[in-house]
Design a protein around this motif. Sequence first.
Motif, mmCIF file in Angstrom:
data_model
loop_
_atom_site.group_PDB
_atom_site.id
_atom_site.type_symbol
_atom_site.label_atom_id
_atom_site.label_comp_id
_atom_site.label_asym_id
_atom_site.label_seq_id
_atom_site.Cartn_x
_atom_site.Cartn_y
_atom_site.Cartn_z
ATOM 1 N N PHE A 1 7.137 11.563 7.445
ATOM 2 C CA PHE A 1 6.120 10.939 8.295
ATOM 3 C C PHE A 1 6.635 9.623 8.868
ATOM 4 N N ALA A 2 7.296 8.826 8.035
ATOM 5 C CA ALA A 2 7.801 7.529 8.492
ATOM 6 C C ALA A 2 8.858 7.690 9.576
ATOM 7 N N ILE A 3 9.787 8.574 9.363
ATOM 8 C CA ILE A 3 10.860 8.767 10.344
ATOM 9 C C ILE A 3 10.330 9.436 11.607
ATOM 10 N N GLY A 4 9.513 10.479 11.439
ATOM 11 C CA GLY A 4 8.975 11.198 12.594
ATOM 12 C C GLY A 4 8.040 10.354 13.436
ATOM 13 N N GLY A 5 7.165 9.605 12.784
ATOM 14 C CA GLY A 5 6.228 8.749 13.514
ATOM 15 C C GLY A 5 6.931 7.647 14.286
ATOM 16 N N THR A 6 7.941 7.051 13.654
ATOM 17 C CA THR A 6 8.694 6.004 14.331
ATOM 18 C C THR A 6 9.482 6.570 15.508
ATOM 19 N N MET B 1 3.230 -0.978 15.604
ATOM 20 C CA MET B 1 2.897 0.351 15.078
ATOM 21 C C MET B 1 4.108 0.994 14.410
ATOM 22 N N GLN B 2 5.284 0.791 14.981
ATOM 23 C CA GLN B 2 6.498 1.309 14.349
ATOM 24 C C GLN B 2 6.708 0.660 12.988
ATOM 25 N N GLY B 3 6.475 -0.625 12.898
ATOM 26 C CA GLY B 3 6.615 -1.312 11.618
ATOM 27 C C GLY B 3 5.607 -0.829 10.599
ATOM 28 N N LEU B 4 4.363 -0.598 11.058
ATOM 29 C CA LEU B 4 3.340 -0.090 10.143
ATOM 30 C C LEU B 4 3.733 1.268 9.574
ATOM 31 N N ILE B 5 4.270 2.117 10.422
ATOM 32 C CA ILE B 5 4.664 3.451 9.972
ATOM 33 C C ILE B 5 5.949 3.397 9.156
ATOM 34 N N GLN B 6 6.921 2.614 9.596
ATOM 35 C CA GLN B 6 8.209 2.549 8.911
ATOM 36 C C GLN B 6 8.093 1.874 7.552
ATOM 37 N N GLY B 7 7.020 1.132 7.333
ATOM 38 C CA GLY B 7 6.782 0.517 6.026
ATOM 39 C C GLY B 7 6.632 1.542 4.920
ATOM 40 N N PHE B 8 6.367 2.796 5.275
ATOM 41 C CA PHE B 8 6.261 3.854 4.283
ATOM 42 C C PHE B 8 7.619 4.422 3.900
ATOM 43 N N GLY B 9 8.634 4.134 4.678
ATOM 44 C CA GLY B 9 9.958 4.717 4.450
ATOM 45 C C GLY B 9 10.625 4.239 3.179
ATOM 46 N N TYR B 10 10.724 2.953 3.000
ATOM 47 C CA TYR B 10 11.446 2.422 1.840
ATOM 48 C C TYR B 10 10.752 2.729 0.526
ATOM 49 N N PRO B 11 9.431 2.547 0.391
ATOM 50 C CA PRO B 11 8.813 2.906 -0.882
ATOM 51 C C PRO B 11 8.922 4.394 -1.216
ATOM 52 N N SER B 12 8.992 5.238 -0.215
ATOM 53 C CA SER B 12 9.108 6.663 -0.504
ATOM 54 C C SER B 12 10.516 7.057 -0.941
ATOM 55 N N MET B 13 11.490 6.197 -0.678
ATOM 56 C CA MET B 13 12.855 6.496 -1.136
ATOM 57 C C MET B 13 12.959 6.237 -2.613
ATOM 58 N N PRO C 1 0.813 -1.224 0.000
ATOM 59 C CA PRO C 1 0.000 0.000 0.000
ATOM 60 C C PRO C 1 0.849 1.278 0.000
ATOM 61 N N ALA C 2 1.965 1.252 0.672
ATOM 62 C CA ALA C 2 2.830 2.431 0.710
ATOM 63 C C ALA C 2 3.436 2.704 -0.655
ATOM 64 N N GLY C 3 3.689 1.666 -1.425
ATOM 65 C CA GLY C 3 4.191 1.859 -2.784
ATOM 66 C C GLY C 3 3.182 2.591 -3.647
ATOM 67 N N PHE C 4 1.911 2.246 -3.525
ATOM 68 C CA PHE C 4 0.870 2.953 -4.275
ATOM 69 C C PHE C 4 0.728 4.401 -3.801
ATOM 70 N N LEU C 5 0.803 4.597 -2.497
ATOM 71 C CA LEU C 5 0.682 5.953 -1.965
ATOM 72 C C LEU C 5 1.889 6.820 -2.323
ATOM 73 N N ALA C 6 3.051 6.195 -2.476
ATOM 74 C CA ALA C 6 4.255 6.946 -2.839
ATOM 75 C C ALA C 6 4.137 7.519 -4.249
ATOM 76 N N ALA C 7 3.332 6.883 -5.088
ATOM 77 C CA ALA C 7 3.127 7.410 -6.437
ATOM 78 C C ALA C 7 2.158 8.592 -6.437
ATOM 79 N N LYS C 8 1.329 8.708 -5.408
ATOM 80 C CA LYS C 8 0.325 9.777 -5.363
ATOM 81 C C LYS C 8 0.758 10.989 -4.546
ATOM 82 N N PHE C 9 1.516 10.778 -3.499
ATOM 83 C CA PHE C 9 1.882 11.854 -2.579
ATOM 84 C C PHE C 9 3.372 12.152 -2.670
ATOM 85 N N PRO C 10 3.784 13.346 -2.256
ATOM 86 C CA PRO C 10 5.219 13.682 -2.301
ATOM 87 C C PRO C 10 6.047 12.732 -1.426
#
Length: 74
Positions: free
Chosen positions: A32-37, A62-74, A16-25
């Motif tokens: 968000f991933a780093i700050g939330g974790t 919860m950290q894993g759920l949030i950090q899952g957005f980190g790699y796809p956004s890179m 899901p984070a991969g799809f969101l990375a295509a839509k959002f900056p």
Amino acid sequence: VMESSFFYGYLVTQVPAGFLAAKFPANKMFGFAIGGTAMLNILLPWAFRSHSDTAVVAIQVMQGLIQGFGYPSM
């Protein structure tokens, strides 16, 4: 269970984070991933001191759920 609980959450949000990375900056998602974790990491000492395995596992999932957005956004 405690050590692997981070990766349970991390595994769930990869696609899901991969799809969101295509839509959002990407820089906003990565921030968000780093700050939330980091914010959740502040709670970990309290969870360990309370001797609550459930609290530690919940925080790490919860950290894993949030950090899952980190790699796809890179």
